[in-house]
Design an enzyme around this catalytic site. Structure first.
Site, PDB file in Angstrom:
ATOM      1  N   CYS A  37     120.249  49.354  32.016  1.00 52.16           N
ATOM      2  CA  CYS A  37     118.932  48.957  32.547  1.00 52.16           C
ATOM      3  C   CYS A  37     118.378  50.041  33.467  1.00 52.16           C
ATOM      4  N   CYS A  66     123.524  45.846  23.637  1.00 58.34           N
ATOM      5  CA  CYS A  66     124.563  44.795  23.666  1.00 58.34           C
ATOM      6  C   CYS A  66     125.508  44.938  22.473  1.00 58.34           C
ATOM      7  N   CYS A  79     131.738  42.241  31.062  1.00 56.67           N
ATOM      8  CA  CYS A  79     131.034  43.339  30.387  1.00 56.67           C
ATOM      9  C   CYS A  79     129.813  43.683  31.232  1.00 56.67           C
ATOM     10  N   CYS A  94     118.511  46.779  27.067  1.00 57.81           N
ATOM     11  CA  CYS A  94     119.663  45.868  27.141  1.00 57.81           C
ATOM     12  C   CYS A  94     119.912  45.196  25.794  1.00 57.81           C
ATOM     13  N   ASP A 112     127.823  29.963  42.517  1.00 56.52           N
ATOM     14  CA  ASP A 112     128.382  29.801  41.176  1.00 56.52           C
ATOM     15  C   ASP A 112     129.440  28.693  41.176  1.00 56.52           C
ATOM     16  N   CYS A 155     109.912  44.304  33.114  1.00 60.07           N
ATOM     17  CA  CYS A 155     110.644  44.756  31.920  1.00 60.07           C
ATOM     18  C   CYS A 155     109.689  45.513  30.995  1.00 60.07           C
ATOM     19  N   CYS A 183     128.799  36.462  23.989  1.00 62.40           N
ATOM     20  CA  CYS A 183     128.887  37.494  25.037  1.00 62.40           C
ATOM     21  C   CYS A 183     130.355  37.898  25.290  1.00 62.40           C
ATOM     22  N   CYS A 206     110.316  47.681  27.519  1.00 61.68           N
ATOM     23  CA  CYS A 206     111.727  48.100  27.434  1.00 61.68           C
ATOM     24  C   CYS A 206     112.566  47.062  26.676  1.00 61.68           C
TER      25      CYS A 206
HETATM   26  C1  B12 Z   1     127.391  30.155  32.166  1.00 63.17           C
HETATM   27  C2  B12 Z   1     127.311  31.506  32.837  1.00 63.17           C
HETATM   28  C3  B12 Z   1     127.652  32.632  32.091  1.00 63.17           C
HETATM   29  C4  B12 Z   1     127.906  32.567  30.590  1.00 63.17           C
HETATM   30  C5  B12 Z   1     126.548  32.439  29.857  1.00 63.17           C
HETATM   31  C6  B12 Z   1     125.519  33.503  30.293  1.00 63.17           C
HETATM   32  C7  B12 Z   1     124.105  32.992  30.474  1.00 63.17           C
HETATM   33  N1  B12 Z   1     123.172  33.918  30.412  1.00 63.17           N
HETATM   34  O1  B12 Z   1     123.842  31.820  30.659  1.00 63.17           O
HETATM   35  C8  B12 Z   1     128.675  33.910  30.357  1.00 63.17           C
HETATM   36  C9  B12 Z   1     130.165  33.668  30.476  1.00 63.17           C
HETATM   37  C10 B12 Z   1     128.397  34.578  29.030  1.00 63.17           C
HETATM   38  C11 B12 Z   1     128.197  34.717  31.557  1.00 63.17           C
HETATM   39  C12 B12 Z   1     128.186  36.096  31.588  1.00 63.17           C
HETATM   40  C13 B12 Z   1     127.749  36.840  32.673  1.00 63.17           C
HETATM   41  N2  B12 Z   1     127.463  36.375  33.900  1.00 63.17           N
HETATM   42 CO1  B12 Z   1     127.302  34.499  34.314  1.00 63.17          CO
HETATM   43  N3  B12 Z   1     126.946  32.719  34.836  1.00 63.17           N
HETATM   44  C14 B12 Z   1     126.915  31.601  34.182  1.00 63.17           C
HETATM   45  C15 B12 Z   1     126.482  30.463  35.118  1.00 63.17           C
HETATM   46  C16 B12 Z   1     127.720  29.664  35.545  1.00 63.17           C
HETATM   47  C17 B12 Z   1     125.440  29.507  34.531  1.00 63.17           C
HETATM   48  C18 B12 Z   1     124.251  30.214  33.844  1.00 63.17           C
HETATM   49  C19 B12 Z   1     123.358  29.218  33.173  1.00 63.17           C
HETATM   50  O2  B12 Z   1     122.917  28.263  33.783  1.00 63.17           O
HETATM   51  N4  B12 Z   1     123.097  29.398  31.858  1.00 63.17           N
HETATM   52  C20 B12 Z   1     122.303  28.466  31.117  1.00 63.17           C
HETATM   53  C21 B12 Z   1     121.226  29.189  30.361  1.00 63.17           C
HETATM   54  C22 B12 Z   1     120.271  28.192  29.715  1.00 63.17           C
HETATM   55  O3  B12 Z   1     120.546  29.929  31.327  1.00 63.17           O
HETATM   56  P1  B12 Z   1     120.016  31.392  31.072  1.00 63.17           P
HETATM   57  O4  B12 Z   1     120.788  32.117  30.059  1.00 63.17           O
HETATM   58  O5  B12 Z   1     119.818  32.024  32.353  1.00 63.17           O
HETATM   59  O6  B12 Z   1     118.667  30.986  30.363  1.00 63.17           O
HETATM   60  C23 B12 Z   1     117.435  31.101  30.986  1.00 63.17           C
HETATM   61  C24 B12 Z   1     116.604  32.137  30.284  1.00 63.17           C
HETATM   62  O7  B12 Z   1     116.948  32.168  28.920  1.00 63.17           O
HETATM   63  C25 B12 Z   1     115.214  31.620  30.556  1.00 63.17           C
HETATM   64  N5  B12 Z   1     114.263  31.829  29.486  1.00 63.17           N
HETATM   65  C26 B12 Z   1     114.300  31.372  28.233  1.00 63.17           C
HETATM   66  N6  B12 Z   1     113.214  31.780  27.585  1.00 63.17           N
HETATM   67  C27 B12 Z   1     112.474  32.486  28.444  1.00 63.17           C
HETATM   68  C28 B12 Z   1     111.251  33.109  28.281  1.00 63.17           C
HETATM   69  C29 B12 Z   1     110.708  33.782  29.387  1.00 63.17           C
HETATM   70  C30 B12 Z   1     109.402  34.443  29.210  1.00 63.17           C
HETATM   71  C31 B12 Z   1     111.401  33.824  30.631  1.00 63.17           C
HETATM   72  C32 B12 Z   1     110.849  34.560  31.796  1.00 63.17           C
HETATM   73  C33 B12 Z   1     112.648  33.188  30.766  1.00 63.17           C
HETATM   74  C34 B12 Z   1     113.143  32.520  29.661  1.00 63.17           C
HETATM   75  O8  B12 Z   1     115.316  30.207  30.801  1.00 63.17           O
HETATM   76  C35 B12 Z   1     116.661  29.803  30.761  1.00 63.17           C
HETATM   77  C36 B12 Z   1     116.949  28.744  31.819  1.00 63.17           C
HETATM   78  O9  B12 Z   1     116.749  29.238  33.133  1.00 63.17           O
HETATM   79  C37 B12 Z   1     125.848  31.256  36.316  1.00 63.17           C
HETATM   80  C38 B12 Z   1     126.061  30.614  37.703  1.00 63.17           C
HETATM   81  C39 B12 Z   1     125.086  29.487  37.947  1.00 63.17           C
HETATM   82  N7  B12 Z   1     125.587  28.383  38.438  1.00 63.17           N
HETATM   83  O10 B12 Z   1     123.899  29.614  37.694  1.00 63.17           O
HETATM   84  C40 B12 Z   1     126.531  32.639  36.217  1.00 63.17           C
HETATM   85  C41 B12 Z   1     125.662  33.866  36.489  1.00 63.17           C
HETATM   86  C42 B12 Z   1     124.386  33.737  35.697  1.00 63.17           C
HETATM   87  N8  B12 Z   1     126.454  34.949  35.919  1.00 63.17           N
HETATM   88  C43 B12 Z   1     126.365  36.059  36.562  1.00 63.17           C
HETATM   89  C44 B12 Z   1     126.946  37.271  36.122  1.00 63.17           C
HETATM   90  C45 B12 Z   1     127.075  38.396  37.142  1.00 63.17           C
HETATM   91  C46 B12 Z   1     127.377  37.413  34.791  1.00 63.17           C
HETATM   92  C47 B12 Z   1     127.797  38.723  34.085  1.00 63.17           C
HETATM   93  C48 B12 Z   1     126.969  39.942  34.479  1.00 63.17           C
HETATM   94  C49 B12 Z   1     129.318  38.940  34.366  1.00 63.17           C
HETATM   95  C50 B12 Z   1     129.924  40.126  33.666  1.00 63.17           C
HETATM   96  N9  B12 Z   1     129.671  41.350  34.109  1.00 63.17           N
HETATM   97  O11 B12 Z   1     130.664  39.972  32.737  1.00 63.17           O
HETATM   98  C51 B12 Z   1     127.578  38.330  32.590  1.00 63.17           C
HETATM   99  C52 B12 Z   1     126.144  38.655  32.129  1.00 63.17           C
HETATM  100  C53 B12 Z   1     125.819  38.182  30.745  1.00 63.17           C
HETATM  101  C54 B12 Z   1     124.319  37.967  30.528  1.00 63.17           C
HETATM  102  N10 B12 Z   1     123.610  38.952  30.029  1.00 63.17           N
HETATM  103  O12 B12 Z   1     123.826  36.872  30.842  1.00 63.17           O
HETATM  104  C55 B12 Z   1     125.502  35.942  37.809  1.00 63.17           C
HETATM  105  C56 B12 Z   1     124.137  36.634  37.567  1.00 63.17           C
HETATM  106  C57 B12 Z   1     123.615  37.386  38.782  1.00 63.17           C
HETATM  107  C58 B12 Z   1     122.258  37.985  38.511  1.00 63.17           C
HETATM  108  N11 B12 Z   1     121.979  39.134  39.110  1.00 63.17           N
HETATM  109  O13 B12 Z   1     121.441  37.453  37.812  1.00 63.17           O
HETATM  110  C59 B12 Z   1     125.435  34.359  37.976  1.00 63.17           C
HETATM  111  C60 B12 Z   1     124.114  33.836  38.524  1.00 63.17           C
HETATM  112  C61 B12 Z   1     126.602  33.971  38.897  1.00 63.17           C
HETATM  113  C62 B12 Z   1     126.261  34.164  40.376  1.00 63.17           C
HETATM  114  N12 B12 Z   1     126.087  33.097  41.120  1.00 63.17           N
HETATM  115  O14 B12 Z   1     126.102  35.267  40.857  1.00 63.17           O
HETATM  116  N13 B12 Z   1     127.755  33.911  32.552  1.00 63.17           N
HETATM  117  S1  SF4 Z   2     117.098  46.968  30.268  1.00 66.03           S
HETATM  118 FE1  SF4 Z   2     116.337  46.111  32.202  1.00 66.03          FE
HETATM  119  S2  SF4 Z   2     114.136  46.628  32.221  1.00 66.03           S
HETATM  120 FE2  SF4 Z   2     114.876  46.924  30.117  1.00 66.03          FE
HETATM  121  S3  SF4 Z   2     114.425  44.943  29.132  1.00 66.03           S
HETATM  122 FE3  SF4 Z   2     116.536  44.851  29.860  1.00 66.03          FE
HETATM  123  S4  SF4 Z   2     116.391  43.888  31.879  1.00 66.03           S
HETATM  124 FE4  SF4 Z   2     114.316  44.586  31.325  1.00 66.03          FE
HETATM  125  S1  SF4 Z   3     127.345  41.230  29.189  1.00 69.21           S
HETATM  126 FE1  SF4 Z   3     127.142  40.015  27.317  1.00 69.21          FE
HETATM  127  S2  SF4 Z   3     124.951  40.093  26.903  1.00 69.21           S
HETATM  128 FE2  SF4 Z   3     125.374  41.794  28.295  1.00 69.21          FE
HETATM  129  S3  SF4 Z   3     125.798  43.552  26.971  1.00 69.21           S
HETATM  130 FE3  SF4 Z   3     127.761  42.598  27.434  1.00 69.21          FE
HETATM  131  S4  SF4 Z   3     128.089  41.237  25.694  1.00 69.21           S
HETATM  132 FE4  SF4 Z   3     125.923  41.718  25.709  1.00 69.21          FE
END
Ligand code: B12
Ligand code: SF4
Ligand code: SF4
Length: 307
Positions: A245, A195, A238, A191, A131, A185, A211, A188
């Protein structure tokens, strides 16, 4: 050692260092992710996280970030705690932030892994990330078969759920590559339904700017008053979408001593948090990722919950 032996060596070493699992992909351009990242940024779903706009090309291609790199070695590191906060009415802290800041804990392990690869395999060059750089951590973990991307956009597995960090070594060594696993998934939507701020705006799509994690950790200014009452008592991060899940019913507690919280973190009551002083903050969050918000940020979040 041939390529297969080298691959097996790296995976065994990763386990020895405490990583949950290790999967490997050929480094290169992430074709499928490119339009998704672009659309996410265009819709301003990164909000004030300006760093997400930087290095667009490098973020999609690690060979631009680490010249001559051949492989992305993705690693998972468990943070699921055995105990949570005692007072059910106390403002909540996300489980990932209970102990010592993961960036440091995991970076040390990554360096050890790289060192051990160099010692046993030879002249291997690369960089370690957790990260900490423009890398799409989740996309690489998925490509390497470590889990699938859930509808909440976190990576999860059937056996371990999703409470783990993702890290990687990007190195100039060709290895045997893994294949993605199936998405479980199904129908289901737990999530999405749970939210509190409706930040999961589509299946697999999170609007980062909605978020709670963004508001409580990343947002430096005032939290907009329109979302008052929607934070479900979260003061730092959060866990709702992961807590609900079904696959997280199988999460097992980590065994990393550095991730254990200071006892006060678990025992502080609602009142204690509301009256927290700078001194207590420094003690409870010494070396913690919560320091990112500083005392002023955490108390802002606590006040917001009571408005
Ligand atoms: C920016 C960021 C955030 C932002 C934005 C969240 C986000 N989802 O992007 C904020 C601050 C909100 C955040 C929150 C959290 N984060 Co964060 N975050 C990041 C960071 C720095 C970049 C993520 C990123 O590139 N986002 C850009 C968008 C475009 O990516 P994306 O949302 O994943 O989008 C993908 C999907 O939408 C997918 N997609 C779109 N359409 C479709 C359709 C299909 C069919 C499929 C399959 C996929 C798909 O494609 C997109 C591109 O890959 C990473 C670290 C890193 N360098 O990767 C950590 C990271 C993602 N975070 C992490 C964590 C732990 C969290 C939290 C759980 C923390 C918490 N408890 O508060 C929350 C979870 C929120 C959530 N539900 O996502 C972990 C996730 C670990 C894991 N098991 O996956 C990471 C990987 C950090 C790490 N190295 O461990 N985060
Ligand atoms: S709660 Fe878990 S299993 Fe259900 S849709 Fe979300 S990520 Fe998938
Ligand atoms: S971590 Fe973000 S996306 Fe997940 S339940 Fe909380 S507010 Fe919603």
């Amino acid at each position: 050692m041939n390529t297969t032996q080298q691959t097996n060596f790296i995976k065994t070493e990763a386990k020895r260092l405490g990583f949950l699992s290790c999967g490997i992909s050929k480094a290169g351009f992430l074709e499928e992710e490119a339009p998704r990242l672009e659309a996410w940024l265009k819709k301003n779903q990164h909000g004030e996280m300006a760093y997400m706009e930087n290095h667009f090309d490098k973020r999609l291609d690690p060979t631009l970030l680490v010249p001559s790199s051949k492989s992305v070695v993705s690693l998972l590191f468990n943070y699921f705690p055995s105990k949570t906060q005692k007072d059910a009415t106390a403002p909540k802290i996300s489980k990932y932030a209970y102990g010592f800041d993961y960036h440091y804990v995991i970076k040390d392990k990554l360096k050890e892994l790289l060192f051990s690869i160099q010692e046993t395999i030879g002249d291997v060059h690369g960089r370690a990330f957790v990260d900490s750089a423009p890398v799409l951590d989740k996309a690489w973990a998925v490509k390497s078969g470590l889990g699938w991307m859930g509808k909440h956009s976190n990576v999860l597995t059937q056996k371990e759920g999703s409470f783990y960090f993702i890290a990687e070594l990007i190195i100039d060594l060709e290895l045997d590559y893994d294949l993605p696993v199936t998405d479980h998934c199904g129908s289901c939507t737990a999530c999405i339904d749970a939210c509190p701020t409706e930040a999961i705006t589509s299946e697999y799509g999170v609007d980062g700017s909605k978020c709670i994690s963004y508001f409580t950790i990343e947002l430096k200014e005032q939290i907009p008053s329109e979302i008052k009452g929607q934070f479900d008592n979260w003061m730092f991060g959060c866990d709702v979408c992961q807590d609900v899940c079904p696959w997280n019913r199988f999460s097992k507690a980590h065994n990393e001593p550095l991730f254990n919280p200071k006892p006060e973190l678990l025992s502080m009551t609602k009142k204690d948090w509301e009256e927290i002083t700078q001194e207590t903050f420094n003690k409870v969050f010494k070396n913690s990722a919560v320091k990112r918000t500083k005392y002023s940020g955490l108390t802002r979040n606590i006040r917001f919950l009571n408005q």
